[in-house]
Design a protein around this motif. Structure first.
Motif, mmCIF file in Angstrom:
data_model
loop_
_atom_site.group_PDB
_atom_site.id
_atom_site.type_symbol
_atom_site.label_atom_id
_atom_site.label_comp_id
_atom_site.label_asym_id
_atom_site.label_seq_id
_atom_site.Cartn_x
_atom_site.Cartn_y
_atom_site.Cartn_z
ATOM 1 N N CYS A 4 0.808 -1.372 0.083
ATOM 2 C CA CYS A 4 -0.323 -0.078 0.221
ATOM 3 C C CYS A 4 1.139 1.465 0.198
ATOM 4 C CB CYS A 4 -0.735 0.013 1.495
ATOM 5 S SG CYS A 4 -1.439 1.567 1.461
ATOM 6 N N CYS A 7 0.662 3.651 3.192
ATOM 7 C CA CYS A 7 1.364 2.430 4.299
ATOM 8 C C CYS A 7 2.848 3.335 4.577
ATOM 9 C CB CYS A 7 0.561 1.185 4.165
ATOM 10 S SG CYS A 7 -0.489 0.841 5.228
ATOM 11 N N HIS A 46 -3.833 1.241 8.391
ATOM 12 C CA HIS A 46 -4.562 1.334 7.179
ATOM 13 C C HIS A 46 -5.750 1.128 7.345
ATOM 14 C CE1 HIS A 46 -4.520 -0.221 2.798
ATOM 15 N NE2 HIS A 46 -5.641 -1.076 3.154
ATOM 16 N N HIS A 98 -6.267 3.440 0.475
ATOM 17 C CA HIS A 98 -5.778 3.553 1.741
ATOM 18 C C HIS A 98 -6.416 5.483 2.011
ATOM 19 C CE1 HIS A 98 -2.842 3.855 5.043
ATOM 20 N NE2 HIS A 98 -3.501 5.502 5.440
HETATM 21 ZN ZN ZN Z 1 -1.898 1.166 3.746
#
Ligand code: ZN
Ligand code: AMP
Length: 114
Positions: A4, A7, A46, A98
């Motif tokens: 991600c 992230c 997340h 996200h």
């Molecule tokens: Zn994320």
């Protein structure tokens, strides 16, 4: 979450121009700004989209808004005005899964949005 983008930005594995950080969220400049100031406020934890939010996330989402509003004040356009946007899924044009709150400021905006 592995793979991600946001992230990785939260963890410092991908560089970003951070404008805000606290225990719950990070704010950083958008790489493809749509206004003189365009920052994204993301939870450190997340969460993919607003569809995954539960009642337990009320404080987290409120915190994103308060953090963005604080930054709008710092950036100098709180009184003139600015736009806060969260896109959810394909029809709204979400491209990074996200959760993120866009803060756009420093120009005039039209309504309705495209
Ligand atoms: Zn994320
Ligand atoms: P959305 O379309 O609501 O999912 O918005 C995703 C936003 O993330 C877009 O405005 C992109 O320009 C921005 N973005 C994508 N990659 C990065 C990155 N590496 N650093 C900062 N912003 C990014």
């Amino acid at each position: 979450m592995a793979d991600c983008l946001f992230c990785k930005i939260v963890e410092g594995k991908i560089p970003a121009k951070k404008v805000h950080e606290d225990e719950l969220c990070v704010g950083f400049s958008d790489i493809n700004p749509q206004a003189p100031t365009h920052a994204l406020f993301v939870p450190k934890r997340h969460v993919a989209t607003t569809n995954e939010l539960t009642a337990e996330d009320r404080e987290l989402v409120g915190h994103l808004t308060v953090s963005a509003a604080k930054y709008a004040r710092q950036a100098g356009f709180a009184d003139t005005g600015y736009r806060l946007v969260m896109n959810c899924n394909r029809a709204a044009g979400q491209t990074v899964f996200h959760l993120h709150l866009h803060l756009l400021g420093g120009r005039e905006f039209t309504w309705p949005p495209g």
